[in-house]
Write a protein that holds these residues in place. Structure first.
Motif, short mmCIF file in Angstrom:
data_model
loop_
_atom_site.label_atom_id
_atom_site.label_comp_id
_atom_site.label_asym_id
_atom_site.label_seq_id
_atom_site.Cartn_x
_atom_site.Cartn_y
_atom_site.Cartn_z
N LEU A 639 0.83 -1.21 0.00
CA LEU A 639 0.00 0.00 0.00
C LEU A 639 0.86 1.26 0.00
CD1 LEU A 639 -2.92 -0.89 2.44
CD2 LEU A 639 -3.09 -0.38 0.03
N LYS A 640 1.95 1.26 0.78
CA LYS A 640 2.82 2.43 0.81
C LYS A 640 3.46 2.66 -0.56
CE LYS A 640 5.20 1.21 4.49
NZ LYS A 640 6.21 1.29 5.57
N THR A 641 3.90 1.59 -1.20
CA THR A 641 4.51 1.74 -2.53
C THR A 641 3.50 2.25 -3.55
OG1 THR A 641 5.96 -0.12 -1.99
CG2 THR A 641 5.79 0.52 -4.31
N THR A 642 2.32 1.69 -3.51
CA THR A 642 1.27 2.13 -4.45
C THR A 642 0.86 3.57 -4.17
OG1 THR A 642 0.46 -0.16 -4.48
CG2 THR A 642 -0.98 1.53 -5.39
N LEU A 643 0.78 3.94 -2.90
CA LEU A 643 0.42 5.31 -2.55
C LEU A 643 1.46 6.30 -3.03
CD1 LEU A 643 -1.42 7.30 -1.06
CD2 LEU A 643 -0.18 6.77 1.04
N ALA A 644 2.73 5.97 -2.89
CA ALA A 644 3.79 6.87 -3.35
C ALA A 644 3.73 7.08 -4.86
CB ALA A 644 5.15 6.32 -2.94
N LYS A 645 3.53 6.01 -5.60
CA LYS A 645 3.45 6.14 -7.07
C LYS A 645 2.19 6.89 -7.49
CE LYS A 645 6.08 1.92 -7.96
NZ LYS A 645 6.05 0.58 -8.57
N THR A 646 1.07 6.61 -6.83
CA THR A 646 -0.17 7.30 -7.18
C THR A 646 -0.07 8.78 -6.87
OG1 THR A 646 -1.34 5.26 -6.63
CG2 THR A 646 -2.66 7.23 -6.90
N ALA A 647 0.55 9.12 -5.73
CA ALA A 647 0.73 10.53 -5.39
C ALA A 647 1.63 11.23 -6.39
CB ALA A 647 1.31 10.65 -3.98
N SER A 648 2.65 10.54 -6.87
CA SER A 648 3.53 11.12 -7.89
C SER A 648 2.77 11.38 -9.18
CB SER A 648 4.71 10.19 -8.13
OG SER A 648 5.54 10.69 -9.14
N ILE A 649 1.91 10.46 -9.57
CA ILE A 649 1.10 10.65 -10.78
C ILE A 649 0.15 11.82 -10.60
CG2 ILE A 649 -0.63 9.58 -12.26
CD1 ILE A 649 0.66 6.89 -11.56
N ALA A 650 -0.51 11.91 -9.45
CA ALA A 650 -1.45 13.01 -9.20
C ALA A 650 -0.75 14.36 -9.22
CB ALA A 650 -2.15 12.80 -7.86
N SER A 651 0.51 14.42 -8.83
CA SER A 651 1.22 15.69 -8.77
C SER A 651 1.86 16.06 -10.10
CB SER A 651 2.32 15.63 -7.70
OG SER A 651 1.78 15.32 -6.44
N LYS A 652 2.34 15.08 -10.87
CA LYS A 652 3.17 15.37 -12.03
C LYS A 652 2.49 15.12 -13.37
CE LYS A 652 7.38 14.19 -9.48
NZ LYS A 652 8.58 13.34 -9.43
N SER A 653 1.39 14.42 -13.39
CA SER A 653 0.77 14.10 -14.68
C SER A 653 0.21 15.36 -15.33
CB SER A 653 -0.37 13.08 -14.48
OG SER A 653 -1.00 12.82 -15.71
N ARG A 654 0.42 15.48 -16.62
CA ARG A 654 -0.09 16.63 -17.37
C ARG A 654 -1.50 16.40 -17.89
NH1 ARG A 654 3.79 18.45 -21.88
NH2 ARG A 654 2.50 20.32 -21.70
N SER A 655 -1.99 15.20 -17.78
CA SER A 655 -3.35 14.89 -18.24
C SER A 655 -4.32 15.10 -17.08
CB SER A 655 -3.41 13.44 -18.73
OG SER A 655 -4.74 13.09 -19.05
N LYS A 656 -5.32 15.91 -17.30
CA LYS A 656 -6.27 16.22 -16.23
C LYS A 656 -7.06 14.99 -15.79
CE LYS A 656 -9.95 19.41 -14.92
NZ LYS A 656 -10.80 20.53 -15.35
N PRO A 657 -7.61 14.15 -16.70
CA PRO A 657 -8.32 12.95 -16.22
C PRO A 657 -7.44 12.02 -15.40
CG PRO A 657 -8.82 13.37 -18.54
CD PRO A 657 -7.71 14.29 -18.16
N VAL A 658 -6.18 11.86 -15.81
CA VAL A 658 -5.28 10.97 -15.06
C VAL A 658 -5.00 11.54 -13.68
CG1 VAL A 658 -3.00 9.91 -15.05
CG2 VAL A 658 -4.27 10.09 -17.19
N ALA A 659 -4.72 12.85 -13.61
CA ALA A 659 -4.43 13.46 -12.32
C ALA A 659 -5.63 13.41 -11.38
CB ALA A 659 -3.99 14.91 -12.53
N THR A 660 -6.84 13.64 -11.92
CA THR A 660 -8.04 13.58 -11.09
C THR A 660 -8.27 12.17 -10.56
OG1 THR A 660 -8.99 15.35 -12.44
CG2 THR A 660 -10.50 14.10 -11.05
#
Length: 938
Positions: A639-660
């Motif tokens: 869960l910690k590993t998945t949370l870290a990667k998901t948080a990185s995607i939410a912060s850095k993704s340039r696609s609005k649907p992906v970030a949301t």
């Protein structure tokens, strides 16, 4: 017409009167109608057409049996439709009365069933069954609703007779197509009983797949009663029967499943006749016809295909016996297997090569699923799990275009998805990820061909690197790694094939290059020497090449569309699994692969698909993120590993649907982590994750995070409120833009509001009492900052007022005892400005009441004294008058000087000397006049 004709007519009349006494003689009526109405009245004037309508109105109620349809002759029907279709026609009202007469005649209880069927069939045959559409009425629909059981049976036989014995050979294909469509409508009618529907389905099955063996059948057509198929049936008629049969069987399977579900929900047992499984009936009839020597299949089967069908029928018999002796729960899992095998047996007759392997595998999978594995099977680790094999088979069938098969697949998957393994989930996720790596390689190749794009290209690469996610190690092999590895191998093979082999000898390579150039020159010479025939041949070759390229593009487009449809069906299967198993450990493990699939679907065309992106986004937000918290969902490390990667995607993704979607996934993973991890570890991980995301929000220019995300995080994760406040409050003064400074103040107010609303005092309350100076520092920063936009200023003041109002509620002390107010009062008084907008003024007055500061001046007033202001205005007016008089005098002097210079000098070369003298004079006169005007003004 002669004595012989009269005697024949009298004999017909006597026979009709003996059969149906009291009714009009049908032979006389048909003769009169043909001679008088059809040939004389209908082609004539409006008056005579009106007389034809009147005769129809009088004669229809008196007609006998099946002869009632003879009044609806071809010419009369055309006249009736023409006058019904347009309301401004002269005879429209009378034609509408005739249509009403037809409906009343059919609905009349004393009307014979044969007469009802004759009238209804005559109306349906006209215009290819489009009588209601042509006339804009609901006449035929009312007639079909008024049919009882006996009339429906006669109507069904009449339609079958129309299919077997078309009246005209030229229109036989159209008549048969119309009959098949009407039989399909007849089966869908709710008033039709199950026996009649079964008879229609058997009729379609017979003429879709079978023909009479040898000379057993009639060359003109079969018989309705014995079900003998026609020998001269065209292929298009058989294909239409196949299509409508499979569609009706899918409808019957859905109806049967709905009846069983409703009966189980209400605790009542449905009627045996109405709940009859017609799919099973039709499949049994098909098996009987295959074993019979009177019939043969239109498309013969190979030995292996026939053996597979034999095994499938045998497995169906065992399943039927199992259904009778099983409980309700077991029956709910066995019946979908039966339905899918039955549908496959019928689809196998349409495409024998497509479904043979699947038809052979399904019974074996069922046996392994319902029976306990043997010792050898349990010890064999390389053997696949039966549920994995079933998932593979269902995905294969879901890719087929048949809607009936897809619905049967969904019912079977819904019944067995509780046993789904992570390997089966990976198979479904692999479908959604198919094609992503190729798109990425193509985009990188395009950017490499165009050259370096600077910062934009690096940002795109960073965004793609964020989505290069690894699967959960605890759940088995990663889906992304498998797909990426296979695609990389394919791309490397293609690159190696495209590269020429390195030349060992430079001289030999140069020699080959010279030979190649000489060959090209010779080819050019040959092209110049081509005659007309050779040129025509070349044109034909070019035409075929262009046609082949066009067909390749069409095939590639069709393949791409089929892949998109397949992904949609896979999303449906995943949605079924998430709804039935919200607490499964596989649900959170799907988050990262689905985010990667969403990134590919949200790409701009032609790579992306908006509808598919919305579907995958719905799976994440409504399927995964609304799942239940379970301690067995995933271990804390995963869960910690998945949370870290998901948080990185939410912060850095340039696609609005992906970030949301990634932001929603962060909230979901925090909820799971609270259940799975110890309290202390959960606090540390949640605080660190949200701190990093907040830092990205205030520092990164391309972040997709918003203030709403952190407010929601504060609601869901109370232990991180103090951390967010400690990071957010200083940003009210340090953030790089006015917008972010306003967002920092608003976020601090929202977090304080959440702390004030909680019933139990927590660590965040103690933090507020201890760090009150940070709160006052944020308010002081708002008062001291000069905002470029008045709206930002008003929002910041509003948030600062909310902070000052909430601090006493949280701490439980007055504001003066908690926060130093002197500095805030001074900053507020210095921020007063006469040009402030009303929104800013109202918030300043609100803060003035909170702090007890000096009253703000009224809106639009000036701080300067009134007398001084009037004096300044008078001086400004005088200065403006002086400037105007000076401009006028300067213009006059320029004109005067110019004329003097021209008069004194007649030679062009002496003009400069002549102009310099009056310029000096004008300067002196100008100073004298200016001194006089100043004195007069004083």
């Amino acid at each position: 017409e002669g004595k012989g004709a009269d005697e024949d007519a009298d004999a017909d009349v006597d026979a009709d009167e003996d059969e149906t006494p009291g009714l009009v003689a049908s032979a006389h009526v048909e003769a009169v109608w043909e001679a008088v109405v059809e040939q004389a009245l209908v082609p004539s004037s409006h008056e005579r057409k009106y007389l034809a309508f009147e005769l129809f109105h009088r004669l229809l109620p008196c007609m006998d049996g099946s002869r009632a349809g003879s009044l609806l002759s071809k010419g009369f029907m055309k006249c009736l439709v023409n006058n019904l279709s347009q309301k401004d026609n002269y005879l429209h009202r009378r034609a509408a009365q005739c249509a009403h007469t037809i409906v009343q005649f059919v609905k009349k209880p004393t009307t014979a069933p044969q007469a009802r069927v004759a009238v209804t069939s005559a109306l349906q045959r006209f215009g290819g069954g489009r009588f209601d559409q042509l006339t804009g009425t609901s006449t035929v629909a009312q007639l079909l609703q008024a049919q009882d059981a006996s009339s429906a049976g006669l109507h069904m036989e009449d339609l079958m007779r129309s299919f077997l014995h078309p009246e005209e050979a030229d229109t036989a294909a159209q008549k048969r197509a119309w009959a098949v469509e009407q039989l399909s409508i007849f089966c869908r009618n709710s008033a039709t009983d199950s026996a009649q529907r079964a008879r229609v389905l058997k009729f379609m099955l017979t003429h879709a797949f079978f023909q009479a063996s040898g000379g057993g059948g009639s060359q003109k057509g079969g018989n309705v009663d014995d079900g003998q198929p026609s020998l001269d049936l065209a292929s298009d008629a058989r294909e239409r029967c196949q299509t409508r049969l499979l569609t009706l069987l899918a409808h019957e399977a859905n109806r049967h499943a709905a009846q069983l579900h409703q009966g189980g929900k209400n605790g009542t047992k449905p009627d045996a006749e109405e709940s009859q499984d017609l799919l099973e009936v039709v499949c049994a009839h098909c098996h009987t016809m295959e074993k019979s020597k009177k019939f043969t299949l239109v498309v013969p089967l190979e030995a292996e295909q026939a053996e597979a069908r034999k095994e499938a029928f045998s497995a169906l018999a065992k399943m039927s016996q199992r259904l009778k002796a099983s409980s309700a729960a077991e029956a709910g899992r066995t019946r979908p297997f039966c339905h899918l095998i039955q549908m496959l047996l019928l689809h196998h007759l349409t495409e024998p090569h497509a479904y043979a392997q699947v038809l052979a595998e399904l019974p074996l999978v069922f046996d392994k699923l319902v029976e306990a594995p043997s010792k050898d099977e349990a010890s064999d680790e390389d053997a696949p799990h039966p549920m994995d094999v079933l998932t593979d088979v269902l995905l294969t069938l879901a890719a087929q275009p048949s809607a009936g098969l897809r619905e049967a697949v969904e019912r079977l998957f819904r019944a067995w998805c509780d046993s789904l393994t992570w390997t089966g989930v990976q198979d479904m996720l692999r479908v959604l990820l198919r094609g992503n790596t190729r798109q990425k390689a193509r985009r990188k190749g395009e950017r490499r061909g165009k050259g370096s794009g600077g910062e934009e290209d690096s940002e795109e690469d960073d965004d793609e690197d964020v989505l290069e996610m690894e699967g959960e190690e605890s759940e088995g092999e990663s889906v992304e790694e498998e797909v990426g590895q296979s695609s990389d191998e394919e791309e490397s093979d293609e690159d190696e094939a495209a590269k020429p082999p390195p030349s060992k000898k430079p001289k030999a390579a140069a020699k080959k290059a010279k030979e190649a150039t000489s060959d090209e020159d010779s080819e050019e010479d040959e092209a110049d020497a081509m005659d007309d025939d050779a040129m025509f041949e070349m044109d034909a070759l070019l035409g075929r090449a262009f046609k082949s390229a066009r067909l390749d593009r069409t095939a590639a487009k069709a393949t791409s569309e089929a892949l998109v449809h397949f992904k949609f069906r896979t999303c449906t299967l995943l949605d079924i699994f998430m709804r039935k198993n919200p607490a499964s450990r596989h649900v959170p493990a799907m988050l990262l692969p689905l985010l990667r699939a969403l990134s590919a679907a949200a790409a701009p065309p032609p790579d992306g698909n908006v509808q598919l992106a919305a579907r995958i986004s719905g799976l994440i937000s409504n399927g995964i993120c609304k799942g239940k918290e379970s301690a067995n969902a995933m271990d804390a490390e995963s869960l910690k590993t998945t949370l870290a990667k998901t948080a990185s995607i939410a912060s850095k993704s340039r696609s609005k649907p992906v970030a949301t979607a990634a932001a929603s996934g962060c909230h979901y993973l925090l909820r799971l982590l609270k259940v799975a991890a110890p309290e202390k570890e959960y606090r540390v991980v949640a605080a660190d994750t949200l701190r990093d995301m907040a830092a990205s929000f205030f520092t990164s220019k391309d972040t997709r995070l918003s203030r709403v995300f952190f407010e929601e995080a504060g609601k869901r994760c109370a232990v991180a409120r103090a951390t967010l406040l400690a990071l957010t409050l200083p940003k009210a003064a340090e953030a790089r833009t006015d917008y972010l400074r306003v967002e920092a103040a608003s976020l601090g107010a929202a977090l304080l509001r959440q702390i004030a609303s909680q019933k139990v005092e927590g660590e965040d309350t103690k933090w507020v009492a201890k760090e009150a100076t940070k709160l006052s520092g944020a308010v002081l920063a708002v008062l001291s900052t000069h905002y470029k936009k008045p709206l930002h200023h008003a929002d910041a003041l509003k948030a600062a007022c909310a902070i000052l109002e909430l601090v006493p509620k949280v701490v439980g002390k007055p504001l003066r005892e908690t926060v130093p107010l002197d500095g805030l009062i001074g900053a507020l008084e210095r921020s007063y400005n006469k040009d402030s907008v009303p929104k800013v003024i109202s918030q300043q007055q609100r803060m003035q009441a909170l702090l007890g500061a000096k009253k703000r001046p009224a809106s639009g007033s000036n701080t300067e004294p009134k007398a001084k202001k009037q004096k300044v205005d008078a001086i400004d007016k005088k200065d403006s008058k002086k400037d105007g008089s000076k401009k006028k005098k300067d213009k006059g002097d320029k004109k005067k000087n110019g004329t003097k210079g021209k008069g004194k000098t007649g030679v062009e070369g002496d003009a400069t000397i002549a102009e310099s003298e009056p310029a000096v004079k004008s300067k002196g006169t100008k100073e004298k006049k200016r001194s006089k005007s100043d004195a007069s003004d004083n």
